[in-house]
Design a protein around this motif. Structure first.
Motif, PDB file in Angstrom:
ATOM      1  N   LEU A  14      37.296  40.370  18.350  1.00 43.14           N
ATOM      2  CA  LEU A  14      37.767  41.031  19.633  1.00 43.14           C
ATOM      3  C   LEU A  14      36.575  40.965  20.599  1.00 43.14           C
ATOM      4  CD1 LEU A  14      40.297  42.068  21.382  1.00 43.14           C
ATOM      5  CD2 LEU A  14      39.306  44.382  20.373  1.00 43.14           C
ATOM      6  N   GLU A  15      35.452  41.528  20.384  1.00 41.72           N
ATOM      7  CA  GLU A  15      34.521  41.661  21.087  1.00 41.72           C
ATOM      8  C   GLU A  15      33.982  40.191  21.620  1.00 41.72           C
ATOM      9  OE1 GLU A  15      32.190  45.696  20.164  1.00 41.72           O
ATOM     10  OE2 GLU A  15      31.919  43.935  19.031  1.00 41.72           O
ATOM     11  N   ASN A  16      34.070  39.124  20.845  1.00 37.47           N
ATOM     12  CA  ASN A  16      33.825  37.737  21.284  1.00 37.47           C
ATOM     13  C   ASN A  16      34.821  37.216  22.086  1.00 37.47           C
ATOM     14  OD1 ASN A  16      31.484  37.696  19.575  1.00 37.47           O
ATOM     15  ND2 ASN A  16      32.665  37.070  17.800  1.00 37.47           N
ATOM     16  N   THR A  17      35.893  37.589  22.161  1.00 40.30           N
ATOM     17  CA  THR A  17      36.925  37.201  23.049  1.00 40.30           C
ATOM     18  C   THR A  17      37.196  37.815  24.650  1.00 40.30           C
ATOM     19  OG1 THR A  17      38.706  38.419  22.316  1.00 40.30           O
ATOM     20  CG2 THR A  17      38.314  36.322  21.329  1.00 40.30           C
ATOM     21  N   VAL A  18      36.444  38.933  24.582  1.00 36.09           N
ATOM     22  CA  VAL A  18      36.349  39.688  25.666  1.00 36.09           C
ATOM     23  C   VAL A  18      35.361  39.145  26.822  1.00 36.09           C
ATOM     24  CG1 VAL A  18      36.163  42.002  26.946  1.00 36.09           C
ATOM     25  CG2 VAL A  18      37.238  41.673  24.750  1.00 36.09           C
ATOM     26  N   LYS A  19      36.005  38.864  28.176  1.00 35.80           N
ATOM     27  CA  LYS A  19      35.147  38.377  29.236  1.00 35.80           C
ATOM     28  C   LYS A  19      34.585  39.502  29.851  1.00 35.80           C
ATOM     29  CE  LYS A  19      38.189  34.404  30.110  1.00 35.80           C
ATOM     30  NZ  LYS A  19      38.732  33.766  31.028  1.00 35.80           N
ATOM     31  N   PRO A  20      33.078  39.307  29.791  1.00 33.75           N
ATOM     32  CA  PRO A  20      32.224  40.442  30.518  1.00 33.75           C
ATOM     33  C   PRO A  20      32.759  40.534  32.031  1.00 33.75           C
ATOM     34  CG  PRO A  20      30.930  38.564  30.160  1.00 33.75           C
ATOM     35  CD  PRO A  20      32.344  38.144  29.663  1.00 33.75           C
ATOM     36  N   VAL A  21      33.342  39.507  32.682  1.00 35.71           N
ATOM     37  CA  VAL A  21      33.761  39.770  34.067  1.00 35.71           C
ATOM     38  C   VAL A  21      35.301  39.150  34.075  1.00 35.71           C
ATOM     39  CG1 VAL A  21      33.384  39.036  36.579  1.00 35.71           C
ATOM     40  CG2 VAL A  21      31.483  39.422  35.036  1.00 35.71           C
ATOM     41  N   GLU A  22      36.220  39.950  34.112  1.00 38.38           N
ATOM     42  CA  GLU A  22      37.775  39.641  34.070  1.00 38.38           C
ATOM     43  C   GLU A  22      37.924  38.659  35.107  1.00 38.38           C
ATOM     44  OE1 GLU A  22      40.516  43.086  33.651  1.00 38.38           O
ATOM     45  OE2 GLU A  22      38.544  44.095  34.504  1.00 38.38           O
ATOM     46  N   ASP A  23      39.026  37.770  34.460  1.00 43.75           N
ATOM     47  CA  ASP A  23      39.385  36.690  35.337  1.00 43.75           C
ATOM     48  C   ASP A  23      39.936  37.258  36.749  1.00 43.75           C
ATOM     49  OD1 ASP A  23      38.876  34.656  33.637  1.00 43.75           O
ATOM     50  OD2 ASP A  23      41.127  34.805  32.594  1.00 43.75           O
ATOM     51  N   GLY A  24      39.648  36.678  37.793  1.00 44.00           N
ATOM     52  CA  GLY A  24      39.973  37.085  39.135  1.00 44.00           C
ATOM     53  C   GLY A  24      39.127  38.126  39.921  1.00 44.00           C
ATOM     54  N   MET A  25      38.102  38.521  39.166  1.00 40.02           N
ATOM     55  CA  MET A  25      37.044  39.535  39.460  1.00 40.02           C
ATOM     56  C   MET A  25      36.019  38.630  40.249  1.00 40.02           C
ATOM     57  SD  MET A  25      38.378  42.264  39.481  1.00 40.02           S
ATOM     58  CE  MET A  25      37.078  43.556  39.701  1.00 40.02           C
ATOM     59  N   HIS A  26      35.104  39.224  41.080  1.00 44.66           N
ATOM     60  CA  HIS A  26      33.936  38.737  41.576  1.00 44.66           C
ATOM     61  C   HIS A  26      32.613  39.637  41.144  1.00 44.66           C
ATOM     62  CE1 HIS A  26      35.961  35.539  43.671  1.00 44.66           C
ATOM     63  NE2 HIS A  26      36.822  36.335  44.107  1.00 44.66           N
ATOM     64  N   THR A  27      31.731  39.205  41.716  1.00 38.89           N
ATOM     65  CA  THR A  27      30.348  40.126  41.159  1.00 38.89           C
ATOM     66  C   THR A  27      30.499  41.207  41.978  1.00 38.89           C
ATOM     67  OG1 THR A  27      28.992  38.048  40.875  1.00 38.89           O
ATOM     68  CG2 THR A  27      27.908  40.051  41.053  1.00 38.89           C
ATOM     69  N   ILE A  28      30.786  41.470  43.217  1.00 41.56           N
ATOM     70  CA  ILE A  28      31.098  42.662  44.194  1.00 41.56           C
ATOM     71  C   ILE A  28      32.459  42.900  44.380  1.00 41.56           C
ATOM     72  CG2 ILE A  28      30.427  43.489  46.143  1.00 41.56           C
ATOM     73  CD1 ILE A  28      27.834  42.283  46.157  1.00 41.56           C
ATOM     74  N   THR A  29      32.991  44.127  44.163  1.00 41.80           N
ATOM     75  CA  THR A  29      34.163  44.393  44.391  1.00 41.80           C
ATOM     76  C   THR A  29      34.238  45.600  45.480  1.00 41.80           C
ATOM     77  OG1 THR A  29      35.259  43.215  42.698  1.00 41.80           O
ATOM     78  CG2 THR A  29      36.844  44.726  43.691  1.00 41.80           C
ATOM     79  N   PRO A  30      34.845  45.486  46.516  1.00 48.58           N
ATOM     80  CA  PRO A  30      35.021  46.996  47.246  1.00 48.58           C
ATOM     81  C   PRO A  30      35.856  48.011  46.454  1.00 48.58           C
ATOM     82  CG  PRO A  30      35.234  45.157  48.757  1.00 48.58           C
ATOM     83  CD  PRO A  30      35.299  44.669  47.315  1.00 48.58           C
ATOM     84  N   HIS A  31      35.338  49.322  46.486  1.00 46.92           N
ATOM     85  CA  HIS A  31      36.204  50.223  46.020  1.00 46.92           C
ATOM     86  C   HIS A  31      36.345  51.502  47.289  1.00 46.92           C
ATOM     87  CE1 HIS A  31      37.165  52.937  42.120  1.00 46.92           C
ATOM     88  NE2 HIS A  31      37.839  53.212  43.110  1.00 46.92           N
ATOM     89  N   LEU A  32      37.584  51.521  47.657  1.00 50.41           N
ATOM     90  CA  LEU A  32      37.670  52.525  48.628  1.00 50.41           C
ATOM     91  C   LEU A  32      38.293  53.653  48.295  1.00 50.41           C
ATOM     92  CD1 LEU A  32      38.940  49.913  51.171  1.00 50.41           C
ATOM     93  CD2 LEU A  32      36.867  50.484  50.935  1.00 50.41           C
ATOM     94  N   VAL A  33      38.075  54.744  48.935  1.00 53.12           N
ATOM     95  CA  VAL A  33      38.475  56.297  48.791  1.00 53.12           C
ATOM     96  C   VAL A  33      39.173  56.497  49.829  1.00 53.12           C
ATOM     97  CG1 VAL A  33      38.140  58.607  48.528  1.00 53.12           C
ATOM     98  CG2 VAL A  33      36.540  56.992  47.319  1.00 53.12           C
ATOM     99  N   CYS A  34      40.463  56.701  49.713  1.00 54.36           N
ATOM    100  CA  CYS A  34      41.519  56.919  51.059  1.00 54.36           C
ATOM    101  C   CYS A  34      42.124  58.303  50.890  1.00 54.36           C
ATOM    102  CB  CYS A  34      42.467  55.761  50.871  1.00 54.36           C
ATOM    103  SG  CYS A  34      41.904  53.909  51.066  1.00 54.36           S
TER     104      CYS A  34
END
Length: 157
Positions: A4-24
């Protein structure tokens, strides 16, 4: 390592290196606003205590945006609770004028109407109802670093 660990991508599909995370303050309302203003598509919601959102994700264009409600006990406060924000989120778009108009129609505050800038973009800024600033631009011409520096020295827009 397990299979299972061999098939998990360290960066998920559709994600970029930097992703904003906002508190609203009102993350569910923020999702609805981002859908109207920026064409966001909701990806997921994780309900939290007291009917708030502990985590949510939306996609704007090819990029992910994470957000959550304010949780002071978790040291999560939005711009209004902090007296403003020093951060601007930038959108690169094919039609900045239409995007700016759409955001303002959805309830954003116009901070800087789109204008042709010396660095080669048509550029504008809005503030969303949750206190986050969004710059937006359409690249309209290529400018060398030397031309950019010269235009900046002359005070060109």
């Amino acid at each position: 390592m397990s299979t299972l660990e061999n098939t998990v991508k360290p960066v998920e599909d559709g994600m970029h290196t930097i992703t904003p995370h906002l508190v609203c303050a009102g993350a569910a309302d923020a999702i609805a606003f981002y859908q109207r203003a920026f064409g966001a598509v909701e990806v997921m919601r994780l309900p939290g205590p007291g009917g708030k959102l502990a985590h949510a994700s939306v996609r704007i264009g090819d990029s992910m945006l994470m957000l959550q409600d304010e949780f002071p006990d978790w040291d999560a406060s939005g711009p209004a609770a902090l007296g403003g924000t020093p951060v601007t989120i930038h959108l690169s778009l094919p039609d900045v004028d239409r995007a700016f108009e759409r955001a303002v129609e959805a309830g954003a505050i116009a901070r800087m109407a789109p204008a042709d800038m010396f660095w080669g973009d048509r550029y504008g800024v809005v503030e969303d109802p949750f206190g986050h600033r969004w710059s937006m631009a359409t690249h309209i011409r290529d400018v060398s670093p030397e031309e950019m520096a010269a235009a900046m020295q002359q005070g060109s827009p």
